[in-house]
Scaffold this active site. Structure first.
Site, PDB file in Angstrom:
ATOM      1  N   GLU A 291       9.369   1.793  -7.550  1.00  0.00           N
ATOM      2  CA  GLU A 291      10.431   2.466  -8.312  1.00  0.00           C
ATOM      3  C   GLU A 291      11.675   1.594  -8.461  1.00  0.00           C
ATOM      4  OE1 GLU A 291      11.087   6.347  -6.624  1.00  0.00           O
ATOM      5  OE2 GLU A 291       9.135   7.076  -7.270  1.00  0.00           O
TER       6      GLU A 291
ATOM      7  N   GLU B 104       2.136   7.954  -6.827  1.00  0.00           N
ATOM      8  CA  GLU B 104       2.793   9.131  -6.269  1.00  0.00           C
ATOM      9  C   GLU B 104       2.722  10.271  -7.281  1.00  0.00           C
ATOM     10  OE1 GLU B 104       6.802   8.552  -4.963  1.00  0.00           O
ATOM     11  OE2 GLU B 104       6.352   6.647  -3.961  1.00  0.00           O
TER      12      GLU B 104
END
Length: 535
Positions: free
Chosen positions: A187, A328
């Site tokens: 991320e 995720e």
């Protein structure tokens, strides 16, 4: 996950099949490892259902990595064994380095920390599971000691440090076979939500190139292992669209890899719609076509949107030989606001896994280890037991695996130390019919859980079912999974959910619930499936 604001439960929310007969240890030769390499479609199929060991090796206290810093217990082999026994074949292990990195110019990673990372990797790897490790929290501006910052001024220093750390990690694992996958980072973005900015995105692309070149040059199996590459904030739109992402070249990969095959995967995450998946309130608790209350369902981000987004990964990458990995996904527990929430959480998980598989990707559920309001836990990491069997079953079934029919399940988080151990499993009383039911009750103090396995013993398929049973006096259901339950006491009707409504002859489904009791923790009785008495 990408910031403290978007983390639930703990102090921070962070967000395979073995080849036949093989046992994967660290002593396998490079030749043996090269021979085990899989094509992209084979890899995705072999990875099966995935799970994240979240909020552990990426946890930190004041910038120093510590696996217990965010409230989880020490990671054990027993936990990984339970995850594997539940049907998962891939484990993603997020890792932060932060204050464990020494000074320039060598940027030496603390040897004890590297050894602990290796020990945890071995828990899964030596069990034949796929394992993914990354550089997780080092790029979060909100984390003390973060340094992999794409819009910082001294990129020369950042890139040198990044190269040295990955060189050490890759060297540590150079003899591990293709069941170990490296992910360059997690991320990574400038911390501002919205369209990507330059030159920040250009730096992310440069980090990925450094990562690939560094890992490949360490040799051993690293020259041919699969590497996982993220775009801007692992966002699908910003990775597939014209925003600045480009794949690294793979110049130094092993010549043993066929020229027409890739060894790079694309990393994305999926938490849409956020008001259902991550927002910590009780307003949006339902998702998908099975939702019954429009006021509790988001106005966007349903099955059609999910399909559209993951198809972009197929069109952009899979068609060119690059598989993708939804590293995720998940949705927080809002059963305190809506007792049916776990049904929709299971439906959401099932849809992510099935849609990713449909378009050539694998996936891993984000488990932060927290079981409670707004938590994402599927397992109790202290007792090594399952806490959300409905979600686990949905994931395993969608991935094409088989979930155990009566796995152990942990007691409620309210269970106090020193309370009685779970009672033995109890079978319901007999009776004739085309169904068979087995209870598995675990009781403590004033609470209990019960997993109910329903088997179709007839010769024709059951398409949609209602299971009626009577709870002992003093018992009240407080939450359930893999079925909807009404009313919560007395004679209860459990109705199938979308993924377990069809039972072929000989097939079974496992549902379950948690209940309070006033001294009688007995199993329910009088089971009837679609009006037929069960044995």
């Amino acid at each position: 996950m990408s910031s403290r604001v978007r983390r639930a439960g703990l102090a921070v929310f962070a967000a395979g099949l073995a080849l036949t007969g093989a046992v994967y240890g660290v002593a396998r030769s490079t030749a043996a490892n090269a021979a085990a390499q899989l094509t992209a479609p084979q890899l995705v199929a072999d990875m099966g259902a995935g799970w994240n060991l979240g909020n552990q090796l990426e946890a930190n206290a004041n910038g120093i990595p510590s696996e217990t810093a965010w409230g989880n217990p020490v990671i054990t082999q027993a936990l990984i064994d339970r995850v594997k026994a539940s049907g998962f074949k891939t484990i993603r292990i997020p890792v932060s380095y932060l204050g464990k990195i020494g000074a320039a110019p060598n940027y030496t990673v603390d040897s004890a920390w590297l050894s602990r990372i290796q020990e945890v990797v071995n828990y899964a790897y030596n069990s034949g599971l796929y394992v993914l490790i990354n550089m997780h929290g080092d790029g979060y501006k909100s984390v003390t000691g973060s340094w992999l910052v794409c819009d910082a001024s001294d990129q020369t220093t950042i890139k040198a440090k990044y190269q040295k750390v990955w060189q050490q990690v890759a060297t540590k694992f150079a003899s591990y076979n293709d069941h170990l996958i490296f992910e360059s980072m997690n991320e990574e973005f400038d911390g501002q939500y919205g369209n990507p900015t330059q030159p920040c995105y250009s730096n992310i692309v440069a980090y990925n190139q450094i990562f690939v070149d560094t890992v490949r040059r360490t040799g051993g199996t690293n020259a041919s292992r699969w590497l996982l590459i993220p775009g801007w904030n692992t966002n699908i739109e910003y990775t597939t669209g014209n925003y600045g992402f480009s794949l690294p070249t793979d110049t130094y990969r092993s010549s043993s890899i066929p020229s027409g095959e890739q060894r790079l995967m694309i990393s994305v995450h999926y938490y849409d719609p956020w008001d259902f998946a991550g927002q910590e309130d009780g307003n949006i608790t339902q998702w998908g076509a099975a939702a019954t209350n429009p006021a509790k369902k988001s106005t966007w981000g349903q099955e059609d949107y999910m399909d559209q987004m993951l198809k972009k990964m197929y069109d952009t990458f899979v068609t060119k030989g690059y598989p993708f990995f939804v590293g995720e996904y998940g949705s927080v527990d809002k059963t305190s606001a809506d007792a049916a929430n776990n049904t929709y959480r299971a439906n959401f998980a099932k849809a992510v896994v099935a849609t990713a598989k449909k378009y050539g990707g694998a996936s891993a559920y984000w488990d932060n280890g927290y079981n409670g309001q707004y938590g994402l836990g599927l397992f109790n990491r202290s007792s090594n037991t399952v806490t959300q069997q409905g979600i686990v079953s949905a994931i395993i079934n969608a991935a094409g695996g088989t979930s155990p029919t009566t796995p152990p399940i942990s007691p409620s988080p309210s269970k106090t130390p020193g309370s009685p151990s779970p009672s033995p499993s109890k079978s319901s009383p007999g009776g004739a019919g085309t169904c068979r039911v087995v209870n598995a009750v675990s009781a403590w103090n004033t609470g209990l859980t019960n997993n109910i396995t329903i088997a179709n013993t007839g010769s024709t398929a059951i398409n949609g079912w209602n299971l009626v049973f009577t709870l002992p006096a003093g018992q009240t259901i407080t939450g359930g999974w893999s079925a909807t339950y009404s009313p919560s006491s007395g004679t209860v009707t459990a109705t199938n959910v979308s993924y377990n409504g069809t039972l072929a002859p000989g097939a079974s489904a496992t549902i379950g619930y948690q209940a309070n009791h006033t001294g009688n923790a007995g199993a329910p009785t009088g089971f009837k499936l679609n009006g037929s008495t069960c044995s």
